[in-house]
Design an enzyme around this catalytic site. Structure first.
Site, short mmCIF file in Angstrom:
data_model
loop_
_atom_site.label_atom_id
_atom_site.label_comp_id
_atom_site.label_asym_id
_atom_site.label_seq_id
_atom_site.Cartn_x
_atom_site.Cartn_y
_atom_site.Cartn_z
N GLY A 182 0.47 5.05 -3.66
CA GLY A 182 1.09 3.81 -3.25
C GLY A 182 0.70 2.71 -4.31
O GLY A 182 1.53 2.50 -5.14
N ARG A 183 -0.40 2.53 -4.75
CA ARG A 183 -0.85 1.64 -5.55
C ARG A 183 -0.64 2.01 -6.82
O ARG A 183 -1.10 1.22 -7.89
CB ARG A 183 -2.29 1.17 -5.12
CG ARG A 183 -3.46 2.29 -5.21
CD ARG A 183 -4.49 1.47 -4.52
NE ARG A 183 -5.57 2.79 -4.12
CZ ARG A 183 -5.57 3.65 -3.03
NH1 ARG A 183 -4.47 3.47 -2.08
NH2 ARG A 183 -6.41 4.42 -2.59
N LYS A 221 7.19 4.66 -0.04
CA LYS A 221 6.70 6.13 -0.25
C LYS A 221 6.71 6.94 0.95
O LYS A 221 7.32 7.85 1.02
CB LYS A 221 5.25 5.98 -0.72
CG LYS A 221 4.69 7.60 -0.99
CD LYS A 221 3.18 7.50 -1.27
CE LYS A 221 2.77 8.85 -1.50
NZ LYS A 221 1.29 8.84 -1.77
N GLU A 275 -8.32 -1.22 -2.62
CA GLU A 275 -7.91 -0.26 -1.73
C GLU A 275 -8.46 1.20 -2.26
O GLU A 275 -8.51 2.12 -1.48
CB GLU A 275 -6.49 -0.11 -1.67
CG GLU A 275 -5.72 0.63 -0.36
CD GLU A 275 -4.17 0.40 -0.12
OE1 GLU A 275 -3.48 0.82 -0.92
OE2 GLU A 275 -4.07 -0.51 0.71
N LYS A 326 -3.36 -0.88 11.94
CA LYS A 326 -1.80 -0.46 12.30
C LYS A 326 -1.85 0.05 13.43
O LYS A 326 -0.92 -0.29 14.32
CB LYS A 326 -1.09 0.37 11.13
CG LYS A 326 -1.26 0.15 9.68
CD LYS A 326 -0.35 1.03 8.96
CE LYS A 326 -0.46 0.64 7.71
NZ LYS A 326 -0.05 1.90 6.88
N GLU A 366 6.69 -2.94 8.42
CA GLU A 366 7.25 -4.03 7.71
C GLU A 366 8.34 -3.58 7.10
O GLU A 366 9.56 -4.42 7.24
CB GLU A 366 6.44 -4.83 6.89
CG GLU A 366 5.00 -5.47 7.71
CD GLU A 366 3.70 -4.27 7.41
OE1 GLU A 366 4.14 -3.05 7.53
OE2 GLU A 366 2.52 -4.75 7.29
N HIS A 391 -9.00 -25.64 -12.03
CA HIS A 391 -8.88 -26.78 -10.98
C HIS A 391 -9.14 -26.43 -9.49
O HIS A 391 -8.50 -27.21 -8.64
CB HIS A 391 -7.70 -27.44 -11.25
CG HIS A 391 -7.68 -28.19 -12.56
ND1 HIS A 391 -8.13 -29.22 -13.06
CD2 HIS A 391 -7.36 -27.32 -13.85
CE1 HIS A 391 -7.64 -29.23 -14.54
NE2 HIS A 391 -7.49 -28.13 -14.88
O1 F6P Z 1 -1.58 -0.75 2.35
C1 F6P Z 1 -1.54 0.74 2.79
C2 F6P Z 1 -0.29 1.23 2.26
O2 F6P Z 1 -0.39 2.57 2.64
C3 F6P Z 1 -0.69 1.17 0.59
O3 F6P Z 1 -1.51 2.09 0.01
C4 F6P Z 1 0.94 1.24 0.19
O4 F6P Z 1 1.15 0.89 -1.00
C5 F6P Z 1 1.72 0.31 1.05
O5 F6P Z 1 0.85 0.46 2.52
C6 F6P Z 1 3.02 0.53 1.41
O6 F6P Z 1 3.30 2.11 1.77
P1 F6P Z 1 4.85 2.62 1.86
O7 F6P Z 1 5.21 2.58 0.12
O8 F6P Z 1 4.31 4.02 2.07
O9 F6P Z 1 5.59 1.75 2.54
#
Ligand code: F6P
Length: 545
Positions: free
Chosen positions: A259-260, A200, A345, A504, A206, A376
Site C-alpha cells: 500500500g505505501r 488496494k 509502517e 481495527k 473509512e 517557527h
Molecule cells: O494503514 C494500514 C493500511 O493497510 C496501509 O498499509 C494502506 O496504505 C492503507 O491501510 C489503506 O489500505 P487500502 O489501500 O487497502 O484501502
C-alpha cells in the site's frame, strides 16, 4: 476471486532462506562492534565532504558520521545479511515479504518498458481513460477517496505540480470523520464529478464508508447513471464489482504492491487527471533512475545505502528516537506524512524474520514540516532540547517562480539551520554575544547559559536541481530503498503491517457496542475508562440528519 498473479508476475520462488542471517540480531554480527566503535569515535563536522550524485539528485552526508573505515565495516554487515541477494530478490520480484509470502515489486511498476504484461495493460488503461476525459473536457471535479498509501502519494504529487491551480478541482477524502466527506462533496456539481475509490484491499472501513456516502450523493442528485461517475483502483476487482462498480471502471493493482509503495500503480490515476499523465510518467522515470543507481552503485557511492547507514548509526548506536524531515519547499508539504507512513509502517517492527526479539532500537519516529515554517514551530527543540533529532534537509537549488529574493532567503535558511545544528554555539561565544550587546557582565554570564547551543546534531542534505516529476520520483525511490536497506540490516520485514490490524478489530467491536444504545447491557471486556466512554457516547446515537 482475488486478482490472479499475472503470468509474468513476480517470481514465486521463495528467497534464499537467510534465516541464519535474518535471525541473528544485528548487534550479534561479527562486524557490529567495530562498526559501533568507529561510529562513536566520530563527531560530525562537515569538513570532510561526503557528497553523492544519484539519479539527478545530490546527497550530502558530510554532517553525518562517515568514513572509509565505516564503509568497510558496513560492507561486512551487508555481506553477513546477504544484502546483494536480498536486493536482487527485491528488484526481481522475489518474495521478500516473508510473513505474507509476497513480493514487494513496486520497482516493476515504474520500469520504462514493463516486461509484466498486466502492468503495461493497466498503465495503458489509465492513460486511455485520462486521454478520453481530457478530450471530452470531462470531470471538472475529482473526489479522491482513499487513505494511507492510497492517499498520501497522490496528495503529494497533486500539490507538488498543481499548486498554482488546476483545471480540475481535486478534493481528497480519507478520514472516517463525517466532516471530511461533507467537505469533500460540498458545493460540487455531481454531473461533472468523478468519485475515485482507491483501496488496494477494498475492505478499508473509512474508504468504503466514505465511498457509500459519495455514491448516495450521486444518486440523490438524480443522475441517470450514478455508477458512471465512480471508478475504483484496487487489487480486489471482485469486491469492487460486488460493491457496484462497472468492471470497465475498475483499475487493477496486485497484492505484490505494498500500500505505501502503490503510488506508482493505477493509484496514480487522480494525479494524471489532476496534473497530467506526463507527470506520472516523469515520476516513474525518476524512480527508475534511482532504482538503477541503487542496483549498481558501490556502497560508498550508493545514496540509499549511505542514508541507511546514517539512519542505523543515529537510531541504533546514538539512540536518537526520531528523524526529522525538513523539506525547504512548501510544495513538498505532503512529503512528511508520505515518508512517515513509508518509514514507520515499514520499520516500526521489533521482531526478526524468525520471530525473535530484535533487542536493538529500530525504526525511528518520523516527523517534520516544511521549512521555514518549521523554524517557527519546533526548531527550538531541535537546537536546544536535551535530545534533538537528526534532520533530513531537502531543498531545490532552482525555483519555479520569479521571486529570486525569496528563494535566496529559503536556501540561506536551510543552510543556516543545518550549520547551527552542527556547529552549535559555545558558552564563550554566547557570553561574548551578550557582552557585545552591552549586557552587564553578571547578567551576561547567566544569560549566556540560556543562549548556548550544544551542536553536534547530525543532518543530511538532499538537493534537487529543481522540483520536477523526475526529481520527485527519484526522491521517493531514494527513501523507499533506504528503508529497505535498513530493514535488511536490522533483520526485519519492511513489507508487512500487522500492527495496524489489532486496533481495527477493537474498533469494530466498540462500534457495535456504541450502536446498541443506552438500553443495552454494559459493555464488557474493556478497562473502566473505555467502558465509561462507551456508555457516555452511546447517548450520541442520534440518526444522521
Ligand atoms: O494503514 C494500514 C493500511 O493497510 C496501509 O498499509 C494502506 O496504505 C492503507 O491501510 C489503506 O489500505 P487500502 O489501500 O487497502 O484501502
Amino acid at each position: 476471486m482475488p486478482a490472479q498473479q499475472p503470468p509474468s508476475g513476480p517470481s514465486s520462488k521463495a528467497p534464499p532462506d537467510h534465516t541464519p542471517a535474518g535471525s541473528t540480531p544485528i548487534n550479534k554480527l561479527p562486524a557490529w562492534q567495530s562498526f559501533v566503535r568507529l561510529a562513536q569515535q566520530q563527531t560530525p563536522n562537515a569538513n570532510s565532504l561526503n557528497i553523492i550524485d544519484a539519479a539527478g539528485l545530490t546527497l550530502d552526508i558530510s554532517a553525518q558520521r562517515h568514513s572509509a573505515a565505516l564503509n568497510d565495516a558496513l560492507d561486512q554487515l551487508l555481506a553477513a545479511r546477504h544484502f546483494n541477494a536480498q536486493r536482487e530478490q527485491l528488484l526481481e520480484g522475489g518474495q521478500v515479504n516473508r510473513t505474507e509470502n509476497r513480493a514487494a515489486w513496486h520497482t516493476a511498476l515504474r520500469a520504462p518498458a514493463p516486461t509484466n504484461q498486466d502492468i503495461a495493460r493497466e498503465r495503458a488503461r489509465v492513460n486511455n481513460f485520462v486521454r478520453l476525459a481530457d478530450s471530452e473536457r470531462r470531470w471538472r471535479n475529482i473526489v479522491h477517496i482513499g487513505i494511507g498509501g492510497s492517499d498520501w502519494g497522490v496528495r503529494l504529487a497533486v500539490r507538488a505540480f498543481g499548486y498554482t491551480g488546476l483545471w480540475r478541482q481535486v478534493r481528497f477524502v480519507s478520514n472516517i470523520d463525517g466532516h471530511a466527506i461533507a467537505g469533500g462533496l460540498a458545493g460540487l456539481d455531481p454531473r461533472d464529478t468523478l468519485v475515485v475509490l482507491a483501496s488496494k484491499s477494498f475492505t478499508t472501513a473509512e474508504t468504503l464508508q466514505n465511498g457509500q456516502q459519495a455514491v448516495q450523493w450521486l444518486k440523490n442528485a438524480g443522475l441517470p447513471d450514478p455508477w458512471k461517475h465512480v471508478v475504483a483502483i484496487t487489487a480486489r476487482p471482485d469486491r469492487a464489482q460486488e460493491w457496484g462498480l462497472n468492471p470497465e471502471h475498475i483499475f487493477h493493482l496486485w497484492d505484490w504492491v505494498g500500500g505505501r509503495f502503490s503510488l506508482w500503480s493505477a493509484i496514480g490515476l487522480t494525479t494524471a487527471l489532476a496534473v497530467n499523465s506526463d507527470v506520472v510518467a516523469g515520476m516513474h522515470s525518476g524512480a527508475a533512475a534511482m532504482d538503477a543507481h541503487f542496483a549498481a552503485a558501490p556502497t560508498h557511492a550508493n545514496a540509499p545505502i549511505q542514508m541507511a547507514m546514517a539512519g542505523i548509526i543515529n537510531r541504533s548506536i546514538l539512540d536518537y528516537g526520531s528523524l526529522n524531515i525538513a523539506p525547504y519547499d512548501f510544495r513538498l508539504t505532503e512529503l512528511v506524512p508520505y515518508l512517515q507512513q513509508l518509514d514507520m509502517e515499514s520499520l516500526g517492527k521489533s521482531v526478526l524474520h524468525d520471530g525473535q526479539a530484535v533487542n536493538i532500537p529500530t525504526g525511528p519516529a518520523v516527523w517534520g514540516m516544511p521549512g521555514t515554517d518549521a523554524q517557527h514551530t519546533f526548531f527550538q527543540w531541535l537546537h536546544q532540547s536535551s535530545d534533538g533529532a537528526p534532520v533530513d534537509f531537502i531543498v531545490c537549488q532552482h525555483a519555479d517562480h520569479g521571486w529570486h529574493k525569496n528563494h535566496q532567503s529559503l536556501l540561506a535558511n536551510c543552510l543556516a539551520q543545518r550549520e547551527a545544528l552542527l556547529q552549535g554555539k559555545s558558552y564563550e561565544q554566547a557570553l561574548k554575544e551578550c557582552l557585545d550587546e552591552g549586557i552587564p557582565k553578571q547578567q551576561a554570564t547567566w544569560l549566556a547559559r540560556h543562549r548556548t547551543h550544544p551542536g553536534g546534531r547530525p543532518s543530511s542534505l538532499i538537493v534537487l536541481p529543481r522540483l520536477s516529476p523526475f526529481t520527485l520520483g527519484a526522491l521517493l525511490a531514494l527513501y523507499e530503498h533506504k528503508v529497505f536497506v535498513q530493514s535488511v540490516l536490522w533483520g526485519i520485514n519492511a513489507f508487512d503491517q500487522w500492527g495496524v490490524e489489532y486496533g481495527k478489530r477493537l474498533a469494530d467491536n466498540i462500534s457495535i457496542q456504541l450502536q446498541q444504545g443506552q438500553a443495552a447491557p454494559a459493555p464488557s471486556g474493556h478497562d473502566a475508562s473505555t467502558t465509561h466512554w462507551i456508555n457516555t457516547f452511546r447517548g450520541n446515537g442520534q440518526p444522521a440528519n
